[in-house]
Scaffold this active site. Structure first.
Site, PDB file in Angstrom:
ATOM      1  CG  ASN A 111     -82.582 -11.695  64.119  1.00  8.93           C
ATOM      2  OD1 ASN A 111     -82.661 -11.094  65.203  1.00  8.93           O
ATOM      3  ND2 ASN A 111     -82.840 -11.101  62.968  1.00  8.93           N
ATOM      4  CB  SER A 140     -89.282 -14.194  59.925  1.00  9.92           C
ATOM      5  OG  SER A 140     -90.212 -13.758  58.973  1.00  9.92           O
TER       6      SER A 140
HETATM    7  C1  GAR Z   1     -88.837  -7.025  68.213  1.00  8.04           C
HETATM    8  O1  GAR Z   1     -90.066  -6.661  67.680  1.00  8.04           O
HETATM    9  C2  GAR Z   1     -87.956  -7.666  67.152  1.00  8.04           C
HETATM   10  O2  GAR Z   1     -88.693  -8.317  66.167  1.00  8.04           O
HETATM   11  C3  GAR Z   1     -87.251  -6.466  66.582  1.00  8.04           C
HETATM   12  O3  GAR Z   1     -87.011  -5.635  67.684  1.00  8.04           O
HETATM   13  C4  GAR Z   1     -88.042  -5.807  68.642  1.00  8.04           C
HETATM   14  C5  GAR Z   1     -87.399  -5.978  69.988  1.00  8.04           C
HETATM   15  O4  GAR Z   1     -88.343  -5.993  71.009  1.00  8.04           O
HETATM   16  N1  GAR Z   1     -86.038  -6.863  65.952  1.00  8.04           N
HETATM   17  C6  GAR Z   1     -85.545  -6.261  64.881  1.00  8.04           C
HETATM   18  O5  GAR Z   1     -86.050  -5.302  64.357  1.00  8.04           O
HETATM   19  C7  GAR Z   1     -84.254  -6.891  64.369  1.00  8.04           C
HETATM   20  N2  GAR Z   1     -83.993  -6.462  63.037  1.00  8.04           N
HETATM   21  P1  GAR Z   1     -87.972  -6.499  72.469  1.00  8.04           P
HETATM   22  O6  GAR Z   1     -86.660  -5.819  72.865  1.00  8.04           O
HETATM   23  O7  GAR Z   1     -89.094  -6.009  73.306  1.00  8.04           O
HETATM   24  O8  GAR Z   1     -87.857  -7.981  72.437  1.00  8.04           O
END
Ligand code: GAR
Length: 221
Positions: A111, A140
């Site tokens: 993740n 992370s």
């Molecule tokens: C990312 O910034 C990721 O770190 C976060 O969602 C975003 C997805 O962006 N994930 C979380 O918050 C998980 N708890 P993306 O769909 O453009 O890759």
């Protein structure tokens, strides 16, 4: 002897920019990996269309249509079984997987989380980091265990927080680094440098006790 490409399944819920970043690295030959399937719990996720334009098989497994998490995960497992991924990459996937699902894929789910874990697990990480007056923040990559955002950390990106930052500017700065560190970790797996043995990650033949931290100073943003 060259290794077979790492077979990757990506789970998304939204835009899928991390998925795109990984797909680009695969396409350009910088990553010995192949995204076999992209799955979303939200049929409207923009990342599904993006994946298809990149020539990747992409499907929705609607959470809403499922009669609960168990049925959702059964459908998820059926879709994953078709591609038999070496690694399941959660990239903005906003559902919590059951301990049973996680256990049945132990050491094979990664993740990315937008904070320097263990700080700010959960939601609204950028807002909370700003409200707390943090001077640094980041993202992370970690293995997934039954504990939410609590699995063993592999690689973190660290960015400075400026007094002028808003939630949007900080989020954009962190996301840029996500697009670098997530493909990097997948590369380590593809090269066999990162493994999962005895219920923990190993990097270059040693147990990974502390995450690797990469600094992205102001000049790298
Ligand atoms: C990312 O910034 C990721 O770190 C976060 O969602 C975003 C997805 O962006 N994930 C979380 O918050 C998980 N708890 P993306 O769909 O453009 O890759």
């Amino acid at each position: 002897m060259s290794r077979a490409p790492l077979q990757v399944a990506v789970l998304i819920s939204g835009r899928g920019t991390n998925m795109s970043a990984i797909a680009r690295e695969c396409r350009d030959g910088r990553l010995n990996a192949r995204i076999g399937i992209v799955l979303s719990d939200r049929p409207g996720a923009a990342g599904l269309a993006t994946a298809r334009t990149l020539g990747i098989e992409a499907h929705a497994i609607p959470w809403q249509g499922a009669a609960g998490r168990e049925e959702f995960e059964r459908s998820l497992d059926a879709a994953l079984a078709r591609v038999r991924p070496d690694i399941i990459v959660l990239a903005g996937f906003m559902r919590i997987l059951s301990p049973q699902f996680v256990a049945s894929h132990a050491g094979r789910i990664l993740n990315i989380h937008p904070s320097l874990l263990p700080k700010y697990s959960g939601l609204h990480t950028h807002r909370r980091a700003l409200e707390a007056g943090e001077r640094e923040h980041g993202a992370s990559v970690h293995f997934v265990t039954a504990e939410l955002d609590g699995g063993p950390l592999v690689l973190q990106s660290r960015v400075p927080v400026s007094v002028e930052d808003t939630e949007e500017s900080l989020s954009a700065r962190v996301q840029k680094t996500e697009h670098i560190i997530y493909p990097r970790v997948i590369g380590w797996l593809a090269e066999g440098r990162l493994t999962w043995r005895q219920d923990r990650p190993w990097l270059d033949g040693r147990p990974l006790i502390e995450p690797v931290v990469e600094d992205f100073g102001a000049d790298r943003n």
